[in-house]
Design an enzyme around this catalytic site. Structure first.
Site, PDB file in Angstrom:
ATOM      1  CG  ASP A 199       0.548   2.072   7.769  1.00 37.39           C
ATOM      2  OD1 ASP A 199      -0.019   1.099   7.578  1.00 37.39           O
ATOM      3  OD2 ASP A 199      -1.080   2.423   7.243  1.00 37.39           O
ATOM      4  CG  ASP A 243      -2.259   0.942   0.939  1.00 35.97           C
ATOM      5  OD1 ASP A 243      -2.364   1.197  -0.318  1.00 35.97           O
ATOM      6  OD2 ASP A 243      -2.207   1.148   2.151  1.00 35.97           O
ATOM      7  CG  ASN A 276       0.894   4.660   3.523  1.00 34.35           C
ATOM      8  OD1 ASN A 276       0.721   5.191   4.755  1.00 34.35           O
ATOM      9  ND2 ASN A 276       0.329   3.011   3.315  1.00 34.35           N
TER      10      ASN A 276
END
Length: 322
Positions: free
Chosen positions: A218, A201, A206
């Site tokens: 993350d 992701d 991030n």
């Protein structure tokens, strides 16, 4: 106890008690950070820098899956990969308080990547190549990506729910079926024989530019997948993404060769992400934080736009890899 009720128990005293159970002493300052799947807070620490406290959504990941995430981050940090790893207290990084798993990490400041910045896209590619090089073996406990299954399950969930307007359901079913069919054809041609450990992701929020290098944040969705998963989210030009792709791939190949056949999977991942996002909002709608943050989700306008976005995916199919 439901996940929603459990998160509603995260009042300030509970958050502070959790943080102080690790041996730290809080100065009672709590600042909530943007996070909906989990709950994340900046917590002040007396005579020290603040820490970031992350409370995991119950029943989403198993303890083994979270521990594998933590072990991976600590190993990456040891190898010099710029990541935000969990802090260890007496050898432990994962803690349980009031039936909620949580972890602490250091606060990192900086800026997120700039869209369309080619120099930064090269650096992002370089960082992902470094990450994949440092994670040569697949995960044992984390999930393995299955975009075809994601499209099918997310579409079925939306159609079975109460939020998609009835008059749009037939058109929506046809569109999901069409994307499923097109994705299956692409996966049959371009899917690799083996998966690798990936961030899963790696969107702009991030990553953070800190001390002149990008740090990865993350790893909540780290999984077994394909390399292009960690690159395609940074494409912002749908008409001609080749220059952006070229910069990222050039940076990536500082560490690892990139299989350009994976570019044929970008449209599949894009379609799956769009369907999954709507299904995710529907699945979490019993969480008051979602109702407050996404009030437009139940409007007919949202669903019309969502359906049109899926139709545009079909029209744009193949642009990313040309």
């Amino acid at each position: 106890m439901s996940a929603t009720h459990t998160f509603s128990s995260l009042v300030p005293d509970v958050i502070l008690d959790a943080v102080e159970s690790t041996g730290l002493w809080s100065d009672s300052r709590i600042y909530p950070l943007n996070s909906y799947e989990n709950r994340v807070y900046q917590v002040g620490i007396e005579d020290s820098s603040p820490v970031i406290a992350k409370f995991y959504r119950p029943e989403r990941w198993t303890e083994a899956q979270i521990r594998e995430e933590h072990d991976t981050l600590l190993a990456l940090q040891e190898q010099g990969v710029p990541v935000v790893a969990p802090l260890a207290f007496e050898g432990k990084t994962l803690f349980l308080h009031n039936d909620i798993y949580f972890a602490l990490s250091a606060k990192l400041t900086g800026q997120h990547p700039e869209a369309d910045n080619l120099d930064q896209l090269y650096q992002l590619g370089e960082r992902m190549g470094q990450l994949h090089h440092a994670m040569p073996t697949p995960f044992t406990h984390r999930i393995s990506v299955s975009p075809l299954e994601q499209i099918e399950q997310a579409g079925a969930q939306i159609l079975a729910g109460e939020h998609l307007p009835q008059r749009l359901k037939t058109d929506y079913q046809k569109q999901i079926s069409r994307l499923h069919e097109m994705s299956a054809a692409q996966l049959n041609v371009y899917w690799p024989t083996e998966l690798r450990a990936v961030h899963g992701d790696s969107h702009r929020s991030n990553l953070m530019l800190h001390n002149e290098e990008f740090h990865l944040l993350d790893f909540d969705d780290c999984q077994n997948g394909v390399a292009v998963q960690d690159l395609w989210l940074h494409l912002t030009q749908t008409e001609n993404p080749r220059q952006q792709l070229s910069e990222m791939i050039e940076g990536y190949e500082t560490y690892l060769p990139f299989d350009t056949r994976e570019l044929g999977l970008i449209d599949v991942f894009k379609s799956a992400r769009i369907v999954n996002y709507a299904a995710w909002l529907q699945q979490r709608w019993n969480d008051p934080a979602f109702v407050k943050a996404f009030p437009w989700f139940t409007s007919e306008e949202y669903w019309i736009n969502h359906l049109n976005e899926l139709k545009s995916c079909e029209l744009e199919w193949g642009n990313m890899s040309r």
